[in-house]
Write a protein that holds these residues in place. Sequence first.
Motif, PDB file in Angstrom:
ATOM      1  N   THR A 168       0.801  -1.223   0.000  1.00 26.42           N
ATOM      2  CA  THR A 168       0.000   0.000   0.000  1.00 26.42           C
ATOM      3  C   THR A 168       0.832   1.270   0.000  1.00 26.42           C
ATOM      4  N   PHE A 169       1.974   1.247   0.683  1.00 23.97           N
ATOM      5  CA  PHE A 169       2.780   2.459   0.834  1.00 23.97           C
ATOM      6  C   PHE A 169       4.078   2.352   0.031  1.00 23.97           C
ATOM      7  N   VAL A 170       4.389   3.416  -0.685  1.00 18.66           N
ATOM      8  CA  VAL A 170       5.559   3.458  -1.565  1.00 18.66           C
ATOM      9  C   VAL A 170       6.832   3.595  -0.725  1.00 18.66           C
ATOM     10  N   LEU A 187       4.727  11.465  -7.553  1.00 22.65           N
ATOM     11  CA  LEU A 187       3.927  11.871  -8.701  1.00 22.65           C
ATOM     12  C   LEU A 187       2.496  12.099  -8.240  1.00 22.65           C
ATOM     13  N   ALA A 188       2.131  13.357  -8.101  1.00 20.60           N
ATOM     14  CA  ALA A 188       0.806  13.687  -7.576  1.00 20.60           C
ATOM     15  C   ALA A 188      -0.314  13.212  -8.490  1.00 20.60           C
ATOM     16  N   THR A 189      -0.012  13.027  -9.777  1.00 21.83           N
ATOM     17  CA  THR A 189      -1.049  12.636 -10.735  1.00 21.83           C
ATOM     18  C   THR A 189      -1.204  11.130 -10.854  1.00 21.83           C
ATOM     19  N   SER A 190      -0.434  10.366 -10.084  1.00 24.59           N
ATOM     20  CA  SER A 190      -0.447   8.909 -10.233  1.00 24.59           C
ATOM     21  C   SER A 190      -1.401   8.214  -9.274  1.00 24.59           C
ATOM     22  N   GLY A 191      -2.213   8.974  -8.549  1.00 26.37           N
ATOM     23  CA  GLY A 191      -3.122   8.372  -7.584  1.00 26.37           C
ATOM     24  C   GLY A 191      -2.504   8.159  -6.220  1.00 26.37           C
ATOM     25  N   GLU A 192      -1.292   8.684  -6.012  1.00 26.81           N
ATOM     26  CA  GLU A 192      -0.638   8.558  -4.711  1.00 26.81           C
ATOM     27  C   GLU A 192      -1.068   9.701  -3.789  1.00 26.81           C
ATOM     28  N   TYR A 193      -1.201   9.375  -2.509  1.00 24.74           N
ATOM     29  CA  TYR A 193      -1.603  10.372  -1.523  1.00 24.74           C
ATOM     30  C   TYR A 193      -0.531  10.538  -0.453  1.00 24.74           C
ATOM     31  N   PRO A 194      -0.104  11.769  -0.171  1.00 25.13           N
ATOM     32  CA  PRO A 194       0.727  11.993   1.014  1.00 25.13           C
ATOM     33  C   PRO A 194      -0.069  11.607   2.257  1.00 25.13           C
ATOM     34  N   PHE A 195       0.554  10.824   3.128  1.00 23.70           N
ATOM     35  CA  PHE A 195      -0.115  10.396   4.357  1.00 23.70           C
ATOM     36  C   PHE A 195       0.745  10.803   5.543  1.00 23.70           C
ATOM     37  N   PHE A 196       0.201  11.686   6.376  1.00 20.19           N
ATOM     38  CA  PHE A 196       0.916  12.147   7.561  1.00 20.19           C
ATOM     39  C   PHE A 196       0.494  11.305   8.753  1.00 20.19           C
ATOM     40  N   ALA A 258     -15.331   7.518   5.601  1.00 15.84           N
ATOM     41  CA  ALA A 258     -14.566   8.099   4.495  1.00 15.84           C
ATOM     42  C   ALA A 258     -14.380   7.090   3.370  1.00 15.84           C
ATOM     43  N   SER A 259     -14.196   5.827   3.737  1.00 19.50           N
ATOM     44  CA  SER A 259     -14.060   4.773   2.730  1.00 19.50           C
ATOM     45  C   SER A 259     -15.361   4.566   1.973  1.00 19.50           C
ATOM     46  N   ASP A 260     -16.478   4.539   2.702  1.00 18.96           N
ATOM     47  CA  ASP A 260     -17.787   4.350   2.065  1.00 18.96           C
ATOM     48  C   ASP A 260     -18.103   5.476   1.081  1.00 18.96           C
ATOM     49  N   LEU A 261     -17.601   6.678   1.385  1.00 22.13           N
ATOM     50  CA  LEU A 261     -17.850   7.833   0.513  1.00 22.13           C
ATOM     51  C   LEU A 261     -16.735   8.024  -0.520  1.00 22.13           C
ATOM     52  N   ASN A 262     -15.837   7.039  -0.613  1.00 19.45           N
ATOM     53  CA  ASN A 262     -14.783   7.044  -1.637  1.00 19.45           C
ATOM     54  C   ASN A 262     -13.891   8.286  -1.563  1.00 19.45           C
ATOM     55  N   LEU A 263     -13.339   8.525  -0.377  1.00 25.57           N
ATOM     56  CA  LEU A 263     -12.480   9.695  -0.180  1.00 25.57           C
ATOM     57  C   LEU A 263     -11.303   9.703  -1.148  1.00 25.57           C
ATOM     58  N   ALA A 264     -10.644   8.563  -1.315  1.00 29.36           N
ATOM     59  CA  ALA A 264      -9.457   8.525  -2.179  1.00 29.36           C
ATOM     60  C   ALA A 264      -9.805   8.880  -3.618  1.00 29.36           C
ATOM     61  N   ASP A 265     -10.935   8.380  -4.118  1.00 30.13           N
ATOM     62  CA  ASP A 265     -11.330   8.662  -5.497  1.00 30.13           C
ATOM     63  C   ASP A 265     -11.831  10.086  -5.687  1.00 30.13           C
ATOM     64  N   SER A 286      -6.857   0.609  -0.284  1.00 35.99           N
ATOM     65  CA  SER A 286      -6.783  -0.822  -0.579  1.00 35.99           C
ATOM     66  C   SER A 286      -6.951  -1.143  -2.059  1.00 35.99           C
ATOM     67  N   SER A 287      -7.337  -0.167  -2.868  1.00 35.43           N
ATOM     68  CA  SER A 287      -7.496  -0.435  -4.297  1.00 35.43           C
ATOM     69  C   SER A 287      -6.177  -0.192  -5.019  1.00 35.43           C
ATOM     70  N   PRO A 288      -5.940  -0.892  -6.121  1.00 33.00           N
ATOM     71  CA  PRO A 288      -4.664  -0.736  -6.844  1.00 33.00           C
ATOM     72  C   PRO A 288      -4.433   0.673  -7.375  1.00 33.00           C
ATOM     73  N   GLN A 289      -5.512   1.464  -7.525  1.00 33.71           N
ATOM     74  CA  GLN A 289      -5.366   2.805  -8.100  1.00 33.71           C
ATOM     75  C   GLN A 289      -4.712   3.796  -7.148  1.00 33.71           C
ATOM     76  N   HIS A 290      -4.673   3.474  -5.860  1.00 30.84           N
ATOM     77  CA  HIS A 290      -4.189   4.446  -4.882  1.00 30.84           C
ATOM     78  C   HIS A 290      -3.130   3.836  -3.974  1.00 30.84           C
ATOM     79  N   LYS A 291      -2.077   4.603  -3.755  1.00 27.81           N
ATOM     80  CA  LYS A 291      -1.046   4.230  -2.799  1.00 27.81           C
ATOM     81  C   LYS A 291      -0.743   5.428  -1.913  1.00 27.81           C
ATOM     82  N   GLY A 292      -0.078   5.173  -0.816  1.00 28.35           N
ATOM     83  CA  GLY A 292       0.247   6.239   0.120  1.00 28.35           C
ATOM     84  C   GLY A 292       1.736   6.512   0.184  1.00 28.35           C
ATOM     85  N   ARG A 293       2.082   7.763   0.510  1.00 29.29           N
ATOM     86  CA  ARG A 293       3.465   8.166   0.784  1.00 29.29           C
ATOM     87  C   ARG A 293       3.499   8.664   2.223  1.00 29.29           C
ATOM     88  N   MET A 294       4.114   7.903   3.102  1.00 33.42           N
ATOM     89  CA  MET A 294       4.057   8.234   4.525  1.00 33.42           C
ATOM     90  C   MET A 294       5.185   9.174   4.951  1.00 33.42           C
TER      91      MET A 294
END
Length: 466
Positions: A168-170, A187-196, A258-265, A286-294
């Motif tokens: 899940t995390f790069v 790469l902000a456009t690759s579906g990755e999210y900064p996770f603090f 947040a998951s039910d409301l598809n926050l990542a998407d 948990s979906s392949p389209q999104h990963k996290g950067r911790m």
Amino acid sequence: MSEHRRSFINWGVSEEGEESDSQAEEKIEEDDGIPVRYGYPSKIKEKKKMAIDPDGATMQAKGGERVLMKVSAFRQSLSKKRAASGALLIGVIGMAACVLPGSTPTRYIPDQMKKTSSAFDYHDGANYGYNETTFDVGNSEQSGKYNLQLDEPMISGGITIPPYIDATFVDTFQPSDDGGFELTPFLATSGEYPFFWRVPNVGSRIENMLVSCVKAVLATSAFRDDERGAENALRVYNIEDRAYVNVDLSQTFGIERASDLNLADSGLADVFVSPHFNYVAHKLLSSPQHKGRMFTVFRHPIERAIVSHSDFIKKHQADSRLAQMSLAEFAQSDYSSKDWLTRFLVNKRRERVTWEDVQKAKEILRKKFLIGLYDRVEESMERIERYFGWFKNGPLERECHQNLIAAERAHDTEDYMYEVGQEGSIDIGSEVYGLMLKNNEKDMEVYWYAVGLFEEQGKLFPPLSW
């Protein structure tokens, strides 16, 4: 299904991810060592498509808030064509700017950006393999040394970090062409999210800089006790010029919403903030389209414990018994957390943590985290901002950082003076230091390893701008 069963707590938590008194243990079956509750779904839920408003934006202002707009396919197509035309025009202008004389932006070098240190200032790293020397801002060669290498795994003998964390995390760094290492490009456009990863008694301070100075939209705990945090749609609300998505990621039921409301998407948040990165990995990423950067910022465990006591006293002024609890009494009570860092890193909230868990925690930090330090917060924030492409070395940004840091240091001094006035001494070797050290024995190992990682990661960044 494995026959092995393991106790997990009911994930109700209080502010900053601390365990609440009402938590009860429950039995949850595991599959291949991963709790079923947190396992990957057998089918990825159908995700909502990002809607685009007629002007090519993904959000539109409405009554002081921003909401996702749903528009027809024709208008979406029209918006995309306009956006493409705009991008082409911007590209032409950008090329022209590169060749025009005087187009290079001036670099703001602040003349008042100085390192500030905590009032507590504990120097006990030598007990954990960290040899401290004189600290010199901007010269990492003269700072402490832990004798570690980024490519040196901290686990062996079949011990591994959880597969879902690895997936899940790069990784923070990667091999470079010259045989060394380099930061893994974000790469902000690759579906990755900064996770603090929010650590108690330091996380809120970093959040303030992210939302106030970086101007990032945060998905955090701003709507913890707010009815907007229970709405059936995600929105971005502006609160005193700070932008937050109406979610609460400090508690597991808030993460589930947040998951039910598809926050990542939705694309609404720039940064996810939570103490529960294990649970976020399962529910939000948990979906392949999104990963996290911790990334995270560490504070000395004894210092955090002392500040926890100060906050505890302030919050319980209405209860004379609790309001008069000394630091020593607090350290020996159930109100004081034990090895919080290690427990949350290896996902052991109630079970006994072992030295094997310490090594596993170190390995997770080594591979997956960009490390910051609270007592070197200026340098830490610059690294974080550079890593994610947020860095702006302008007078407004520098002033914003300085003002917030100065305010927090004033709070630190206030807490320090209060505790010294009550206890007489909270220095290394004092009775209360020993009590708090007992509560954070494994966290001290993890913390000083993180300090060493901070030094090593610093070699992958350019020199400081100040």
